[in-house]
Write an enzyme that holds these catalytic residues in place. Sequence first.
Site, PDB file in Angstrom:
ATOM      1  N   GLU A  20       0.162  -1.283   5.807  1.00 61.84           N
ATOM      2  CA  GLU A  20       1.224  -0.739   6.669  1.00 61.84           C
ATOM      3  C   GLU A  20       0.988   0.740   6.916  1.00 61.84           C
ATOM      4  O   GLU A  20       1.211   1.227   8.026  1.00 61.84           O
ATOM      5  CB  GLU A  20       2.600  -0.951   6.018  1.00 61.84           C
ATOM      6  CG  GLU A  20       3.778  -0.672   6.955  1.00 61.84           C
ATOM      7  CD  GLU A  20       4.176   0.791   7.080  1.00 61.84           C
ATOM      8  OE1 GLU A  20       4.827   1.156   8.070  1.00 61.84           O
ATOM      9  OE2 GLU A  20       3.814   1.598   6.190  1.00 61.84           O
TER      10      GLU A  20
ATOM     11  N   ASP B 165       0.817  -1.215   0.000  1.00 65.33           N
ATOM     12  CA  ASP B 165       0.000   0.000   0.000  1.00 65.33           C
ATOM     13  C   ASP B 165       0.855   1.271   0.000  1.00 65.33           C
ATOM     14  O   ASP B 165       2.030   1.242   0.368  1.00 65.33           O
ATOM     15  CB  ASP B 165      -0.971   0.013   1.191  1.00 65.33           C
ATOM     16  CG  ASP B 165      -0.266  -0.071   2.547  1.00 65.33           C
ATOM     17  OD1 ASP B 165       0.797  -0.716   2.635  1.00 65.33           O
ATOM     18  OD2 ASP B 165      -0.778   0.530   3.518  1.00 65.33           O
TER      19      ASP B 165
HETATM   20 ZN    ZN Z   1       6.622   2.294   4.125  1.00 68.17          ZN
END
Ligand code: ZN
Length: 400
Positions: free
Chosen positions: A145, A81
Amino acid sequence: MATPNECEDPAVTNFRRYLRIKTVHPNPDYDGAMEFLKEMAEDVGLPYQIIELSANHPVFIMTLEGEDPSLPSIMLNSHTDVVPVFADKWCVDPFSAEKKENGDIYARGSQDMKCVGIQYIEAIRRLMAKEKMLRTIHLTFMPDEEIGGVLGMKAFVEHEEFKKMNIGFALDEGLANPTEYFTVFYGERSPWWLKIYCTGNPGHGSRFIENTAAEKYAKIINKFLAYREEQEKRLNADKNMTLGDVTTVNLTMVEGGVQPNVVPSDLSVCFDIRITPTANLVEFEEMIKQWCQEVGEGVTYEFLQKYTDQTLTSTDLSDPWWKAFSSTFDKLQLKTKLEIFPAATDSRYLRELGYPALGFSPMNFTPILLHDHNEFLNEKIFLEGIKIYCELIPNIANVK
Ligand code: ZN
Protein backbone atom coordinates in the site's frame (compact mmCIF):
# COMPACT_ATOMS: atom_id res chain seq x y z
CA MET A 1 9.73 -1.62 29.39
CA ALA A 2 7.55 -0.49 32.20
CA THR A 3 4.80 -3.07 32.19
CA PRO A 4 5.78 -6.71 32.42
CA ASN A 5 4.09 -8.90 29.80
CA GLU A 6 2.20 -11.01 32.39
CA CYS A 7 -0.31 -8.24 33.12
CA GLU A 8 -0.60 -7.07 29.52
CA ASP A 9 -3.78 -7.70 27.54
CA PRO A 10 -2.99 -10.50 25.02
CA ALA A 11 -4.36 -8.29 22.23
CA VAL A 12 -1.68 -5.70 23.05
CA THR A 13 0.98 -8.40 23.10
CA ASN A 14 -0.12 -9.56 19.64
CA PHE A 15 -0.06 -5.95 18.42
CA ARG A 16 3.49 -5.47 19.67
CA ARG A 17 4.63 -8.75 18.14
CA TYR A 18 3.21 -7.68 14.75
CA LEU A 19 5.00 -4.29 15.07
CA ARG A 20 8.35 -6.04 15.55
CA ILE A 21 8.15 -7.72 12.12
CA LYS A 22 10.16 -5.50 9.77
CA THR A 23 7.72 -5.13 6.90
CA VAL A 24 9.48 -1.91 6.01
CA HIS A 25 10.24 -0.74 2.48
CA PRO A 26 12.25 -1.19 0.35
CA ASN A 27 12.59 -4.87 1.45
CA PRO A 28 9.55 -5.71 3.59
CA ASP A 29 9.64 -9.02 5.46
CA TYR A 30 6.35 -10.29 4.07
CA ASP A 31 7.34 -13.90 4.88
CA GLY A 32 7.58 -12.94 8.55
CA ALA A 33 4.18 -11.24 8.37
CA MET A 34 2.58 -14.28 6.68
CA GLU A 35 3.97 -16.61 9.37
CA PHE A 36 2.60 -14.36 12.09
CA LEU A 37 -0.84 -14.01 10.47
CA LYS A 38 -1.03 -17.78 9.94
CA GLU A 39 -0.42 -18.24 13.65
CA MET A 40 -3.11 -15.62 14.45
CA ALA A 41 -5.69 -17.27 12.15
CA GLU A 42 -5.01 -20.71 13.65
CA ASP A 43 -5.20 -19.29 17.15
CA VAL A 44 -8.56 -17.61 16.49
CA GLY A 45 -9.78 -20.62 14.51
CA LEU A 46 -10.37 -18.98 11.13
CA PRO A 47 -9.67 -20.58 7.75
CA TYR A 48 -7.12 -18.62 5.75
CA GLN A 49 -5.44 -18.43 2.39
CA ILE A 50 -2.43 -16.66 0.97
CA ILE A 51 -2.70 -15.27 -2.55
CA GLU A 52 0.66 -14.62 -4.22
CA LEU A 53 -0.14 -11.76 -6.60
CA SER A 54 3.46 -11.96 -7.83
CA ALA A 55 6.71 -13.11 -6.21
CA ASN A 56 6.91 -11.64 -2.70
CA HIS A 57 3.63 -9.69 -2.87
CA PRO A 58 1.34 -11.90 -0.76
CA VAL A 59 -2.22 -11.12 0.28
CA PHE A 60 -3.36 -12.86 3.46
CA ILE A 61 -7.11 -13.54 3.83
CA MET A 62 -8.91 -14.86 6.92
CA THR A 63 -12.58 -15.66 6.50
CA LEU A 64 -15.48 -15.92 8.92
CA GLU A 65 -18.41 -17.45 7.13
CA GLY A 66 -21.81 -15.83 7.69
CA GLU A 67 -25.23 -17.37 8.11
CA ASP A 68 -25.96 -16.59 4.47
CA PRO A 69 -22.72 -16.83 2.47
CA SER A 70 -24.62 -16.04 -0.74
CA LEU A 71 -25.01 -12.40 0.37
CA PRO A 72 -22.34 -9.85 -0.59
CA SER A 73 -19.59 -9.99 2.03
CA ILE A 74 -17.78 -7.51 4.27
CA MET A 75 -14.11 -6.72 3.65
CA LEU A 76 -12.03 -5.59 6.61
CA ASN A 77 -8.88 -4.37 4.93
CA SER A 78 -5.47 -3.40 6.26
CA HIS A 79 -1.96 -3.34 4.81
CA THR A 80 1.03 -5.20 6.18
CA ASP A 81 3.79 -2.86 4.90
CA VAL A 82 5.18 0.26 6.57
CA VAL A 83 7.25 3.23 5.40
CA PRO A 84 10.99 3.60 6.11
CA VAL A 85 12.33 5.23 9.28
CA PHE A 86 15.10 7.62 10.20
CA ALA A 87 16.09 5.57 13.25
CA ASP A 88 18.41 8.24 14.67
CA LYS A 89 15.44 10.64 14.95
CA TRP A 90 13.45 8.20 17.12
CA CYS A 91 13.43 8.10 20.93
CA VAL A 92 13.45 4.26 20.79
CA ASP A 93 14.24 1.53 18.25
CA PRO A 94 11.29 1.90 15.80
CA PHE A 95 10.91 -1.88 15.53
CA SER A 96 11.11 -2.69 19.25
CA ALA A 97 7.45 -1.77 20.00
CA GLU A 98 8.60 -0.39 23.32
CA LYS A 99 5.82 0.51 25.71
CA LYS A 100 6.21 3.50 28.01
CA GLU A 101 4.85 3.64 31.55
CA ASN A 102 1.75 5.55 30.37
CA GLY A 103 0.96 2.83 27.81
CA ASP A 104 2.26 4.61 24.69
CA ILE A 105 3.58 1.98 22.27
CA TYR A 106 6.26 3.36 19.95
CA ALA A 107 6.80 1.69 16.59
CA ARG A 108 6.62 2.23 12.86
CA GLY A 109 3.18 0.99 11.89
CA SER A 110 1.60 1.58 15.31
CA GLN A 111 -0.86 4.01 13.64
CA ASP A 112 -0.39 3.11 9.97
CA MET A 113 -1.81 0.53 10.20
CA LYS A 114 -0.86 -2.61 12.10
CA CYS A 115 -3.12 -1.46 14.95
CA VAL A 116 -6.20 -1.87 12.75
CA GLY A 117 -5.13 -5.28 11.43
CA ILE A 118 -4.86 -6.65 14.98
CA GLN A 119 -8.01 -4.85 16.15
CA TYR A 120 -10.02 -6.62 13.41
CA ILE A 121 -8.59 -10.00 14.48
CA GLU A 122 -9.18 -9.42 18.19
CA ALA A 123 -12.73 -8.12 17.60
CA ILE A 124 -13.54 -11.18 15.47
CA ARG A 125 -12.09 -13.45 18.17
CA ARG A 126 -14.53 -11.96 20.69
CA LEU A 127 -17.48 -11.89 18.29
CA MET A 128 -17.04 -15.55 17.36
CA ALA A 129 -17.86 -16.49 20.93
CA LYS A 130 -21.28 -14.88 20.44
CA GLU A 131 -23.91 -15.57 17.78
CA LYS A 132 -23.25 -15.95 14.06
CA MET A 133 -23.44 -12.91 11.82
CA LEU A 134 -25.49 -12.77 8.62
CA ARG A 135 -22.80 -11.93 6.09
CA THR A 136 -19.40 -13.48 5.51
CA ILE A 137 -16.46 -11.37 6.71
CA HIS A 138 -13.05 -11.35 5.03
CA LEU A 139 -10.04 -9.89 6.83
CA THR A 140 -7.61 -8.95 4.07
CA PHE A 141 -3.97 -7.99 4.63
CA MET A 142 -2.47 -6.23 1.58
CA PRO A 143 1.15 -5.74 0.58
CA ASP A 144 2.60 -2.59 -1.01
CA GLU A 145 0.00 0.00 0.00
CA GLU A 146 2.80 2.38 0.93
CA ILE A 147 4.30 2.25 -2.56
CA GLY A 148 1.05 2.83 -4.44
CA GLY A 149 -0.55 -0.62 -4.28
CA VAL A 150 0.11 -1.42 -7.94
CA LEU A 151 1.28 -4.95 -7.04
CA GLY A 152 -1.05 -4.97 -4.02
CA MET A 153 -4.71 -3.91 -3.98
CA LYS A 154 -4.70 -2.75 -7.60
CA ALA A 155 -3.61 -6.22 -8.72
CA PHE A 156 -5.81 -7.97 -6.15
CA VAL A 157 -9.09 -6.44 -7.38
CA GLU A 158 -8.35 -8.04 -10.77
CA HIS A 159 -7.75 -11.46 -9.18
CA GLU A 160 -10.21 -14.37 -9.34
CA GLU A 161 -10.16 -14.71 -5.53
CA PHE A 162 -11.29 -11.12 -5.10
CA LYS A 163 -14.19 -11.65 -7.48
CA LYS A 164 -15.19 -14.81 -5.60
CA MET A 165 -15.31 -12.82 -2.36
CA ASN A 166 -18.33 -10.90 -3.71
CA ILE A 167 -17.69 -7.79 -1.61
CA GLY A 168 -20.63 -5.63 -0.57
CA PHE A 169 -18.88 -3.13 1.67
CA ALA A 170 -15.33 -2.46 2.88
CA LEU A 171 -13.62 -0.84 5.82
CA ASP A 172 -10.07 0.44 5.38
CA GLU A 173 -7.63 2.81 7.06
CA GLY A 174 -8.24 6.32 8.31
CA LEU A 175 -6.15 8.72 10.39
CA ALA A 176 -5.73 9.56 14.05
CA ASN A 177 -7.54 12.57 15.50
CA PRO A 178 -6.01 14.57 18.39
CA THR A 179 -9.45 15.50 19.77
CA GLU A 180 -12.35 13.40 21.09
CA TYR A 181 -13.61 12.97 17.50
CA PHE A 182 -13.02 9.99 15.23
CA THR A 183 -12.37 10.92 11.61
CA VAL A 184 -14.20 8.93 8.95
CA PHE A 185 -13.13 9.17 5.31
CA TYR A 186 -15.61 8.66 2.46
CA GLY A 187 -13.48 9.74 -0.49
CA GLU A 188 -9.99 10.72 -1.59
CA ARG A 189 -8.30 13.35 -3.68
CA SER A 190 -7.03 12.45 -7.15
CA PRO A 191 -3.22 12.39 -7.35
CA TRP A 192 -1.80 13.91 -10.54
CA TRP A 193 1.97 13.84 -11.02
CA LEU A 194 2.83 16.18 -13.82
CA LYS A 195 6.08 16.86 -15.64
CA ILE A 196 6.39 20.13 -17.56
CA TYR A 197 8.97 20.55 -20.30
CA CYS A 198 10.22 23.97 -21.38
CA THR A 199 12.32 24.36 -24.50
CA GLY A 200 14.04 27.45 -25.92
CA ASN A 201 17.13 28.76 -27.67
CA PRO A 202 20.49 27.61 -26.30
CA GLY A 203 23.62 29.74 -26.40
CA HIS A 204 26.61 31.24 -24.63
CA GLY A 205 26.15 32.18 -20.99
CA SER A 206 27.52 35.71 -21.64
CA ARG A 207 24.76 36.94 -24.00
CA PHE A 208 21.10 38.03 -24.01
CA ILE A 209 19.76 34.96 -25.82
CA GLU A 210 16.16 35.43 -26.92
CA ASN A 211 13.32 33.02 -26.20
CA THR A 212 15.14 30.92 -23.58
CA ALA A 213 13.73 27.90 -21.76
CA ALA A 214 14.50 29.60 -18.44
CA GLU A 215 12.09 32.53 -19.00
CA LYS A 216 9.23 30.14 -19.74
CA TYR A 217 10.32 27.95 -16.85
CA ALA A 218 10.05 30.81 -14.37
CA LYS A 219 6.61 31.81 -15.69
CA ILE A 220 5.10 28.35 -15.62
CA ILE A 221 6.43 27.62 -12.13
CA ASN A 222 4.96 30.92 -10.93
CA LYS A 223 1.53 30.00 -12.31
CA PHE A 224 1.51 26.73 -10.39
CA LEU A 225 2.79 28.34 -7.21
CA ALA A 226 0.21 31.15 -7.44
CA TYR A 227 -2.52 28.51 -7.66
CA ARG A 228 -0.97 26.78 -4.65
CA GLU A 229 -1.09 30.02 -2.66
CA GLU A 230 -4.72 30.63 -3.62
CA GLN A 231 -5.73 27.15 -2.43
CA GLU A 232 -3.81 27.51 0.81
CA LYS A 233 -5.59 30.83 1.46
CA ARG A 234 -8.97 29.18 0.82
CA LEU A 235 -8.15 26.47 3.35
CA ASN A 236 -6.94 28.90 5.99
CA ALA A 237 -9.91 31.24 5.54
CA ASP A 238 -12.51 28.61 6.44
CA LYS A 239 -12.31 26.77 9.77
CA ASN A 240 -14.69 24.04 8.52
CA MET A 241 -12.39 23.12 5.67
CA THR A 242 -9.80 20.37 5.87
CA LEU A 243 -6.91 19.52 3.57
CA GLY A 244 -9.09 17.13 1.55
CA ASP A 245 -11.41 20.02 0.56
CA VAL A 246 -8.75 21.91 -1.39
CA THR A 247 -6.22 21.06 -4.08
CA THR A 248 -2.56 20.99 -3.10
CA VAL A 249 0.28 21.68 -5.54
CA ASN A 250 3.92 21.03 -4.75
CA LEU A 251 7.01 21.40 -6.87
CA THR A 252 8.90 18.15 -6.29
CA MET A 253 11.67 17.78 -8.91
CA VAL A 254 13.71 19.98 -11.25
CA GLU A 255 15.98 18.95 -14.09
CA GLY A 256 18.13 20.65 -16.73
CA GLY A 257 21.35 22.33 -17.75
CA VAL A 258 24.70 20.99 -18.90
CA GLN A 259 27.34 23.37 -17.53
CA PRO A 260 27.55 26.79 -15.88
CA ASN A 261 28.32 28.86 -19.01
CA VAL A 262 25.79 27.25 -21.38
CA VAL A 263 22.18 28.48 -21.68
CA PRO A 264 20.18 25.22 -21.75
CA SER A 265 17.63 24.41 -24.44
CA ASP A 266 15.61 22.11 -22.16
CA LEU A 267 14.39 22.40 -18.59
CA SER A 268 11.78 20.33 -16.80
CA VAL A 269 9.90 20.46 -13.53
CA CYS A 270 7.60 18.02 -11.70
CA PHE A 271 4.53 18.85 -9.63
CA ASP A 272 2.65 16.61 -7.21
CA ILE A 273 -0.97 17.77 -7.40
CA ARG A 274 -3.77 16.33 -5.25
CA ILE A 275 -7.13 17.38 -6.62
CA THR A 276 -10.15 17.61 -4.33
CA PRO A 277 -13.11 15.48 -5.52
CA THR A 278 -15.38 18.50 -5.92
CA ALA A 279 -13.10 19.94 -8.63
CA ASN A 280 -13.94 19.32 -12.28
CA LEU A 281 -10.99 17.35 -13.66
CA VAL A 282 -11.63 18.28 -17.30
CA GLU A 283 -11.64 21.97 -16.42
CA PHE A 284 -8.55 21.47 -14.28
CA GLU A 285 -6.58 20.03 -17.17
CA GLU A 286 -7.87 22.80 -19.47
CA MET A 287 -6.46 25.31 -17.00
CA ILE A 288 -3.02 23.64 -17.14
CA LYS A 289 -3.16 23.56 -20.95
CA GLN A 290 -4.01 27.25 -20.99
CA TRP A 291 -1.14 28.13 -18.65
CA CYS A 292 1.27 26.35 -20.99
CA GLN A 293 -0.12 28.22 -24.00
CA GLU A 294 0.07 31.57 -22.20
CA VAL A 295 3.72 31.02 -21.33
CA GLY A 296 4.54 30.37 -24.97
CA GLU A 297 5.63 27.98 -27.62
CA GLY A 298 7.75 25.00 -26.52
CA VAL A 299 5.99 24.38 -23.20
CA THR A 300 4.42 20.92 -22.93
CA TYR A 301 3.33 18.56 -20.18
CA GLU A 302 3.23 14.84 -19.52
CA PHE A 303 1.41 12.85 -16.83
CA LEU A 304 3.52 10.55 -14.66
CA GLN A 305 0.33 9.69 -12.78
CA LYS A 306 -3.21 10.76 -13.56
CA TYR A 307 -5.93 9.41 -11.31
CA THR A 308 -9.38 10.43 -12.53
CA ASP A 309 -11.88 8.50 -10.43
CA GLN A 310 -13.81 10.74 -8.03
CA THR A 311 -16.28 8.24 -6.59
CA LEU A 312 -17.44 9.03 -3.07
CA THR A 313 -18.97 6.49 -0.69
CA SER A 314 -22.48 7.46 0.33
CA THR A 315 -22.96 9.10 3.72
CA ASP A 316 -26.68 9.45 3.31
CA LEU A 317 -28.90 7.81 5.93
CA SER A 318 -30.87 6.14 3.16
CA ASP A 319 -27.75 4.08 2.43
CA PRO A 320 -27.93 0.88 4.56
CA TRP A 321 -24.14 0.64 5.02
CA TRP A 322 -23.82 4.23 6.19
CA LYS A 323 -26.85 3.82 8.41
CA ALA A 324 -25.26 0.74 10.04
CA PHE A 325 -21.91 2.52 10.38
CA SER A 326 -23.16 5.83 11.76
CA SER A 327 -25.79 4.36 14.09
CA THR A 328 -23.02 2.40 15.84
CA PHE A 329 -21.34 5.65 16.84
CA ASP A 330 -24.66 7.17 17.91
CA LYS A 331 -25.30 4.17 20.13
CA LEU A 332 -21.81 4.30 21.65
CA GLN A 333 -22.17 8.10 22.01
CA LEU A 334 -18.95 8.67 20.12
CA LYS A 335 -18.42 11.68 17.87
CA THR A 336 -17.30 11.40 14.27
CA LYS A 337 -16.17 13.87 11.61
CA LEU A 338 -16.53 13.18 7.91
CA GLU A 339 -13.60 14.08 5.70
CA ILE A 340 -11.99 13.57 2.32
CA PHE A 341 -8.72 11.69 2.75
CA PRO A 342 -5.89 14.12 1.88
CA ALA A 343 -3.55 11.47 0.46
CA ALA A 344 -4.24 8.10 -1.16
CA THR A 345 -5.16 4.69 0.30
CA ASP A 346 -6.08 1.28 -1.13
CA SER A 347 -9.76 2.27 -0.85
CA ARG A 348 -9.51 4.15 -4.13
CA TYR A 349 -9.16 0.89 -6.06
CA LEU A 350 -12.36 -0.37 -4.43
CA ARG A 351 -14.41 2.81 -4.89
CA GLU A 352 -13.30 3.03 -8.50
CA LEU A 353 -14.98 -0.34 -9.13
CA GLY A 354 -18.12 0.75 -7.32
CA TYR A 355 -17.55 -0.92 -3.94
CA PRO A 356 -18.51 1.37 -1.05
CA ALA A 357 -15.56 1.83 1.33
CA LEU A 358 -15.02 3.90 4.45
CA GLY A 359 -11.64 4.81 5.92
CA PHE A 360 -11.64 4.51 9.69
CA SER A 361 -8.87 3.89 12.21
CA PRO A 362 -10.20 4.14 15.79
CA MET A 363 -7.65 6.57 17.20
CA ASN A 364 -9.07 9.64 18.94
CA PHE A 365 -7.04 11.67 21.45
CA THR A 366 -4.00 10.74 19.35
CA PRO A 367 -1.65 13.05 17.39
CA ILE A 368 -1.40 12.25 13.67
CA LEU A 369 2.03 10.62 13.36
CA LEU A 370 1.78 8.37 10.33
CA HIS A 371 5.06 8.30 8.38
CA ASP A 372 6.55 10.56 11.09
CA HIS A 373 9.32 10.00 13.64
CA ASN A 374 8.21 8.56 17.00
CA GLU A 375 4.91 7.15 15.71
CA PHE A 376 2.99 5.75 18.67
CA LEU A 377 -0.40 4.60 19.86
CA ASN A 378 -1.54 4.32 23.44
CA GLU A 379 -2.62 0.83 24.49
CA LYS A 380 -5.86 2.13 26.06
CA ILE A 381 -6.88 3.77 22.77
CA PHE A 382 -5.92 0.55 20.98
CA LEU A 383 -8.09 -1.56 23.32
CA GLU A 384 -11.00 0.90 23.07
CA GLY A 385 -10.77 0.49 19.30
CA ILE A 386 -11.36 -3.26 19.62
CA LYS A 387 -14.53 -2.53 21.60
CA ILE A 388 -15.73 -0.17 18.85
CA TYR A 389 -15.16 -2.85 16.19
CA CYS A 390 -17.05 -5.35 18.38
CA GLU A 391 -20.13 -3.13 17.90
CA LEU A 392 -19.41 -1.91 14.38
CA ILE A 393 -18.60 -5.23 12.66
CA PRO A 394 -21.84 -7.07 13.58
CA ASN A 395 -23.93 -3.98 12.67
CA ILE A 396 -22.39 -3.96 9.21
CA ALA A 397 -22.35 -7.75 8.78
CA ASN A 398 -26.03 -7.96 9.75
CA VAL A 399 -27.24 -5.40 7.19
CA LYS A 400 -30.24 -7.12 5.59
ZN1 ZN B 1 -1.59 3.19 5.67
